[in-house]
Motif scaffolding. Structure first.
Motif, mmCIF file in Angstrom:
data_model
loop_
_atom_site.group_PDB
_atom_site.id
_atom_site.type_symbol
_atom_site.label_atom_id
_atom_site.label_comp_id
_atom_site.label_asym_id
_atom_site.label_seq_id
_atom_site.Cartn_x
_atom_site.Cartn_y
_atom_site.Cartn_z
ATOM 1 N N UNK A 506 0.826 -1.212 0.000
ATOM 2 C CA UNK A 506 0.000 0.000 0.000
ATOM 3 C C UNK A 506 0.856 1.256 0.000
ATOM 4 N N UNK A 507 1.845 1.293 0.883
ATOM 5 C CA UNK A 507 2.699 2.489 0.954
ATOM 6 C C UNK A 507 3.434 2.661 -0.368
ATOM 7 N N UNK A 508 3.917 1.553 -0.901
ATOM 8 C CA UNK A 508 4.637 1.657 -2.172
ATOM 9 C C UNK A 508 3.751 2.242 -3.246
ATOM 10 N N UNK A 512 4.348 5.679 -5.330
ATOM 11 C CA UNK A 512 4.432 5.619 -6.789
ATOM 12 C C UNK A 512 3.534 6.689 -7.405
ATOM 13 N N UNK A 513 2.319 6.746 -6.883
ATOM 14 C CA UNK A 513 1.383 7.746 -7.407
ATOM 15 C C UNK A 513 1.916 9.155 -7.190
ATOM 16 N N UNK A 514 2.435 9.382 -5.977
ATOM 17 C CA UNK A 514 2.911 10.733 -5.655
ATOM 18 C C UNK A 514 4.077 11.152 -6.521
ATOM 19 N N UNK A 515 4.956 10.229 -6.753
ATOM 20 C CA UNK A 515 6.176 10.610 -7.433
ATOM 21 C C UNK A 515 5.958 10.904 -8.912
ATOM 22 N N UNK A 596 5.537 8.243 5.748
ATOM 23 C CA UNK A 596 5.239 6.914 5.185
ATOM 24 C C UNK A 596 6.476 6.277 4.549
ATOM 25 N N UNK A 597 7.368 7.109 4.043
ATOM 26 C CA UNK A 597 8.632 6.537 3.542
ATOM 27 C C UNK A 597 9.386 5.856 4.677
#
Ligand code: ARG
Length: 618
Positions: A506-508, A512-515, A596-597
């Motif tokens: 989920x965090x990944x 991914x979306x954010x980046x 979250x990172x």
């Protein structure tokens, strides 16, 4: 040393020639590691600095107080504070009531707070509760993101070589489910000790000697079918073994013949020895299939047989020091050691025992492998054995203040509430179990994502299935029996490897979306958080180095599991309540991204420490 025994030792010396070089290489590798490894100073961690500040304050306020460490804990949830510590021991030392002392200490902290990371302190019962200054959180996040996968390491055991004896199955039969706890707990403790700065030797002490081989060799010579053995060595050897004991119930003479055969083996009979060697080599090959599935590698497989040679000398020593005495036959008996039940070092026919070989192995581990600490990860049914072994080794001066050995016991794995045993043939093979786990995980993943390609699916199913079995073995406290139940093991909703893996995935996917829209993420000067969950997660992150230390100190991986489950639960709640993508305030958004990172880093690293991987999708 008698001529017959010479024959045995000559054979073994030749067989183990290569091992001598391996031991040298291993010693060399450790020497270099000690010289070149960049250790992480535990005192650099923020929480450790907070501790240090409190300790210094306590020392200057109470000059007589002896204090080196302080256990900082999370308060129960009805208390509104970040951390707390108890005053029971302090009170005992200072001869003060812990209740009054807690109040006194809280006041001292408050008076000095401008020099501390602590904003305020209050006493509740015998505890001092602490609230941290919020600035501290940006230092924590910076530290985690900068240290990256080194976060959590420390230098506290950097002077130590720790040898871990684990898995250690008996050869000539498949590894059963009963060896799963030792295999997994031992592997994980190895990872954890390394994190605390120790050098680690992973020793699979194969059960490759003993009276049982008499039975096996007898059965082999009478019934073996070479074709079948070649096809599936461990399984076929086990069948021979089981058949032997079945037939022995009808024909008692077999037991005597097996005993005779083991005696011949110990006397160096060359035909029996080559058969034994063949069985040993085949068994290791078979075991390695399972270890590969679990992602486990050992530094050495030196088993009981390797340690035979020094036994004569050790027995002389034991007799000289009058710790043991000779029986009327060839037996050697230790009968009054620390009030323990008496035990033999040689049987009536002069052959050695499990304990005799373990004593020789213990000595050699200290001398030849330079171990400072030996951990024996072995079921609790062998407790008496280890008490006797350690008592003897202490009496002989092998174990001392600086050379320690510990038995790390664990409970049983129960299937439908029942224990398993080999002689009756009801052993569940580890390989079968792991394959079933992968199959089951595969069908769950297919249900969730019908479009995954076969090759990728298999990889994911392996990570999930095997991770689930591994985790199930670690999450309850070590001594508890584990009831093996597939629904529990592969539950995606809570308290399982898939649940934790899913949190990572989920965090990944958020990152991914954010980046896509925001390539660079800055760590804001001022970390700002809005809700309580965020602060709770931050505190969890701060505790990570201490959790690792606690697992090491108590040889108890379940503390790390509890910790991860707490984090995953908090994170999933946070995930349901908060959209990072929609967060408009830039500082808040960047704070959340850093959070979250860091969570991903700690979750993924912890799972790896537990020998569990994280799939790219689920
Ligand atoms: N081979 C033994 C068994 O399967 C375990 C050996 C444990 N290690 C030791 N040093 N005794 O029960």
């Amino acid at each position: 040393m008698s001529e017959v025994q010479n024959k045995l030792y000559r054979f073994l010396a030749k067989y183990y020639q290569r091992e001598e070089q391996n031991i040298k290489n291993l010693n060399e590798k450790i020497k270099n590691e000690k010289l070149n490894r960049q250790y992480i100073f535990y005192g650099d961690y923020i929480l450790s600095q907070v501790k240090k500040q409190i300790i210094n304050l306590l020392k200057s306020s109470f000059p007589n107080l002896e204090i080196n460490d302080l256990l900082i804990e999370e308060p129960p949830f009805h208390i509104k504070a970040d951390f707390c510590f108890a005053c029971f021991d302090l009170g005992k030392q200072l001869k003060k009531s812990p209740l009054l002392l807690a109040e006194e200490i809280a006041e001292i902290i408050n008076i000095n707070s401008q020099d501390l990371f602590i904003q305020s302190a209050q006493a509740t019962a015998a505890y001092v509760n602490l609230n941290l200054k919020p600035e501290i959180y940006s230092s924590v996040l910076r530290q985690i993101l900068e240290m990256n996968d080194k976060y959590g390491e420390s230098d506290l055991n950097k002077d130590k070589i720790v040898l871990i004896d684990y898995s250690s199955p008996n050869i000539a039969k498949p590894i059963g489910l009963n060896h799963l706890p030792s295999t997994i707990i031992g592997q994980v403790l190895g990872n954890i000790y390394w994190q605390t700065g120790a050098s680690v030797i992973r020793h699979n002490y194969l059960g490759d000697w003993g009276t049982n081989f008499g039975a096996l060799l007898w059965a082999y010579l009478h019934w073996a079918d070479e074709q079948k053995i070649k096809a599936s060595p461990a399984r076929e050897l086990k069948n021979l073994y089981v058949r032997f004991f079945e037939e022995a119930t009808q024909n008692e003479k077999l037991i005597d013949e097996a005993r005779e055969m083991f005696k011949k083996l110990e006397e160096g009979d060359s035909k029996l020895l080559s058969l034994w060697k063949k069985i040993r080599d085949l068994s290791i090959k078979d075991f390695e299939k399972v270890y590969k599935q679990l992602g486990i590698k050992f530094d050495t497989y030196l088993g009981e047989s390797y340690f035979l040679e020094n036994i004569d000398k050790i027995i002389d020593e034991v007799l000289d020091k009058q710790i043991a005495k000779k029986g009327d036959d060839l037996s050697i008996i230790v009968d009054s050691l620390n009030n323990l039940p008496s035990f033999l070092l040689r049987k009536a026919d002069g052959t050695t025992l499990y304990l005799t070989r373990d004593l020789s192995a213990l000595k050699m581990r200290l001398e030849k492998f330079n171990a400072d600490v030996i951990l024996y990860v072995v079921g609790s049914e062998q407790s008496l054995h280890f008490q006797q072994l350690f008592a003897l080794a202490e009496r002989l001066g092998y174990l001392t203040e600086n050379k320690k050995a510990y038995h790390v016991p664990f409970g049983l794995i129960l299937i439908d509430g029942k224990k398993m045993a080999t002689r009756k043939g009801s052993l569940i093979e580890m390989e079968d179990l792991l394959n079933e786990a992968v199959e089951r995980a595969k069908s769950i993943v297919v249900k969730k994502n019908s479009s995954v390609k076969e090759k990728k699916l298999l990889k994911i199913a392996e990570i999930i299935g095997i991770g689930a079995v591994v985790y199930n073995n670690l999450r309850s406290s070590r001594l508890q029996n584990i009831d093996f139940n597939w629904e529990r093991v592969l539950n995606f909703e809570s308290a399982s490897a898939p649940y934790l893996q899913y949190s990572c995935v989920r965090i990944k996917s958020i990152l991914k979306k954010l980046e896509l829209s925001n390539k660079e993420i800055f760590l804001p000067q001022q970390i700002i958080f809005e809700n309580n969950l965020e602060f709770q997660l931050m505190k969890k992150l701060m505790l990570f180095p201490d959790i690792i230390l606690r697992v090491q100190l108590e040889n108890a991986p379940h503390y790390l599991c509890n910790y991860l489950e707490d984090i995953a639960q908090l994170f999933n709640k946070f995930y349901d309540e908060t959209s990072i993508i929609k967060t408009t305030d830039e500082n808040l958004r960047n704070s959340r991204i850093a959070l979250i990172k860091s969570l991903l880093l700690v979750l993924e690293k912890s799972l790896n420490l537990l020998n569990i991987q994280v799939p790219e999708m689920m």
